[in-house]
Design an enzyme around this catalytic site. Sequence first.
Site, PDB file in Angstrom:
ATOM      1  N   HIS A 112      47.781  44.202  66.554  1.00 37.70           N
ATOM      2  CA  HIS A 112      46.418  43.452  66.728  1.00 37.70           C
ATOM      3  C   HIS A 112      46.214  42.225  65.737  1.00 37.70           C
ATOM      4  O   HIS A 112      46.059  41.038  66.177  1.00 37.70           O
ATOM      5  CB  HIS A 112      45.161  44.505  66.522  1.00 37.70           C
ATOM      6  CG  HIS A 112      43.767  43.774  67.161  1.00 37.70           C
ATOM      7  ND1 HIS A 112      42.676  44.323  66.638  1.00 37.70           N
ATOM      8  CD2 HIS A 112      43.485  42.632  67.663  1.00 37.70           C
ATOM      9  CE1 HIS A 112      41.414  43.834  67.196  1.00 37.70           C
ATOM     10  NE2 HIS A 112      42.194  42.667  67.692  1.00 37.70           N
ATOM     11  N   ASN A 121      43.364  44.821  72.329  1.00 35.97           N
ATOM     12  CA  ASN A 121      42.008  44.756  71.738  1.00 35.97           C
ATOM     13  C   ASN A 121      41.336  45.684  72.775  1.00 35.97           C
ATOM     14  O   ASN A 121      40.369  46.375  72.157  1.00 35.97           O
ATOM     15  CB  ASN A 121      41.574  43.316  71.545  1.00 35.97           C
ATOM     16  CG  ASN A 121      40.104  43.219  70.980  1.00 35.97           C
ATOM     17  OD1 ASN A 121      40.116  43.513  69.778  1.00 35.97           O
ATOM     18  ND2 ASN A 121      39.087  43.070  71.887  1.00 35.97           N
TER      19      ASN A 121
END
Length: 853
Positions: A509, A704
């Site tokens: 991420h 996400n």
Amino acid sequence: MKIEGEVVVMKKNLLDFKDVMASLLDRIHELLGRRVSLHLISSLQPGPANEKRGRLGKAAHLENWVTKIKTSVTAEETTFGVTFDWDESMGPPAAFVIKNHHHSQFYLKSLTLRGFPESEGGPIHFICNSWIYPSHRYRSDRVFFSNKAYLPSKTPELLKELREEELMNLRGNEKGGELKEWDRVYDYAYYNDLGAPEKGPNSVRPVLGGSPELPYPRRGKTGRKPNKSDPKSESKLALLNLNIYVPRDERFSHVKFSDVLVYALNAVTQVLVPEIASVCNKTINEFDSFGDVFHLYDGGIKLANGHTISKLRDIIPWEIFRELIRNGGERGFLKFPLPDILKESRSAWRTDEEFAREMLAGLNPVVISRLQEFPPKSNLDSAKYGNHDSSIREEHIEAYMNGLNVQEALEQNKLYILDHHDAIMPFVTRINTTNTKTYATRTLLLLQDDGTLKPLAIELSLPHPQGEPHGSVSKVFTPAETGVEASVWQLAKAYAAVNDSGYHQLISHWLQTHAVIEPFIIASNRQLSVVHPIYKLLHPHFRDTMNINALARHVLINSDGILEITVFPGRYAMELSSSMYKNWVFTDQALPKDLVKRGVAVEDPNSKNGVKLLIEDYPYAVDGLEIWSAIKTWVTEYCSFYYKDDKTVQTDIEIQSWWTELRTKGHGDKQHESWWPSMQTRDDLIESCTIIIWIASALHAAVNFGQYPYAGFLPNRPTVSRRFMPEPGTVEYTELAEDTDVAFLKTITPQLQTLLGISIIETLSQHSTDEVYLGQRESPNWTADDEALEAFKRFGKELELIENNIIRRNNDKRFKNRTGPVNIPYTLLYPNTTDYTREGGLTGKGIPNSVSI
């Protein structure tokens, strides 16, 4: 001739209450003749003072400012009329100058001009989307160009100098000192703003970037002074001060800012944790049962009485307290929405099938790889770390192999691994000196005939007690369904999930989307003019990224920040991400190459993307390849319109400067890598732009927006382990045998960190109400080139087809990995191109154009 125009501005910045007085002052300035003026710039006639620039037309002013601009504190778009006196012989204007003689700034969205005979009757659009500060704040005029795209060599002669000057302004000419909000400077800096050395040695963090030991992508420069306690570090702002410099046009919109404000307020609860603990009437560090965990969603933590509420109200700022209580108590104190993983069943998350399925369709589906030799091998330097090859042997797993032996499974491409051993092991000794007790893990899996993965073994490894050069000490755990062995197996899966959670947040991420894309944003603004076709292609995919990254450095990834508090590497988190950046290869971020590199696909010239999946029911890869193909087709059509051959790329001075600076400065620690595209062919340009768009949009969406659906229930995705696997004969082992749940909860993330972690990922998983999805643009007039607009329409239509394909696959019962035991349809790569509702929230679907949260 008289030329009528429309100017759209937005005066207010939501929640900026000082703007009420600013509006009154602006109205006074307007009445005194200090107005907003615009000058059109000729594309045909040179100016008398400078023959390299187009002649300026007469000044025109925004009409009826006093009556149209209100003094309310809401952000509102206002359309002004403007009338230009224009000499027809000067031709259609290609740019205009705007001067703001008011007291305060305003947001300029667009100017539209109508009625030019030479422009075939169509309007001329200037898409501005920029904050205009009072004129004295600028060293040169604010210039905006029409929406026509030009390669540098095709730029009209009278625009070339204006084009070059605008880029010089954005570079800042090595402007020194702290950058102010009206500065429009894009420049690079190391990650030297994470530590707080003034707090003492425990809050010192090393500088990331600029060294072979700790390489890192560059961030945006702020120009803040060095820290007094450590000149190598940049001084920090106060925690509640969110006014971190990023170029003004990179700041959140008023809508996005109000959405993200909750995120910021939640983030600062880290300083309130001790106070909350002291006034709540129970031991808040431990969950006593899974019932306590479920109560976070069913009823929240109830405050005992009015006196407790009053005490909390005294120590917590009202904005934060209101968010914690949620809607005046309707949700209860710290009550959270029910994560998707619990909606169908409160126990399905525990199953081996779901544990394995999430490696293909969960929030981190980008790590699993095919095992190509057995036992698994380590790539750690044996001279430094000793032998770290796996201790998993065939006798460990043969009973779970569905009748296959290891050699047969390898030959049939049926063995897979989630391998976090080499990434984590160099940090385990240091991590385990803290309250965290973690392992480096390997998880071995079998691909079954029904397409699902079956866990075979989990290896938990620690450095050798005699020191790192002696290798590792490992234990292997295998599936069990009954007795204490089943409890041990559940804990083994939790340790593996802890590794995966940390790797997801720090690498998949943060590093591989947020951090690596920021240098592209800076380089693009410094080297590509706003009229460059590649700037127009990429710009939507940069929206809000510098702002969210700046906030992350301020409250998330900083020393003692949210991420250090809630994720197991703690103070070593960012060092770990730096070590993984050493392995980052730009060209491998192309999805087909990534899948082949991980061995989950093989090259196949007969397939659409040149690859064939070896796990056919791999939702991330299946949906992702369709998205990748659509992006690649769109970029190919777009670039081919402007670049007819390779020579056009080679002679494009802005493209060459952009690519050189990106490599040598933005990703300067990797500038000598041989894998960088040379940017000498049209294919180089197309592939590079496709990768940039893929990273910023689909890859980020995939890692996400699944955070809250899967990790909002932390036992499914624990982020910390606090004690080692219990050994037979110990008190902990007896506790595990007698009460599995209590032992499990005492091992994973404690209650306070859970509350903090959930509140953050709930916000990070939400789509903003001003989200712009892949296949959408903020303005339909983003370019004047019809061929580009038609290609973009085709791109949108293709994304709509992909939406239908995803729905169809999710409803097909043959694809078990698309919903799994928890019955969560895989929609993280559902583009949502057709959604213009702007509702936002925890939708679990939609690919925003950019890394915007």
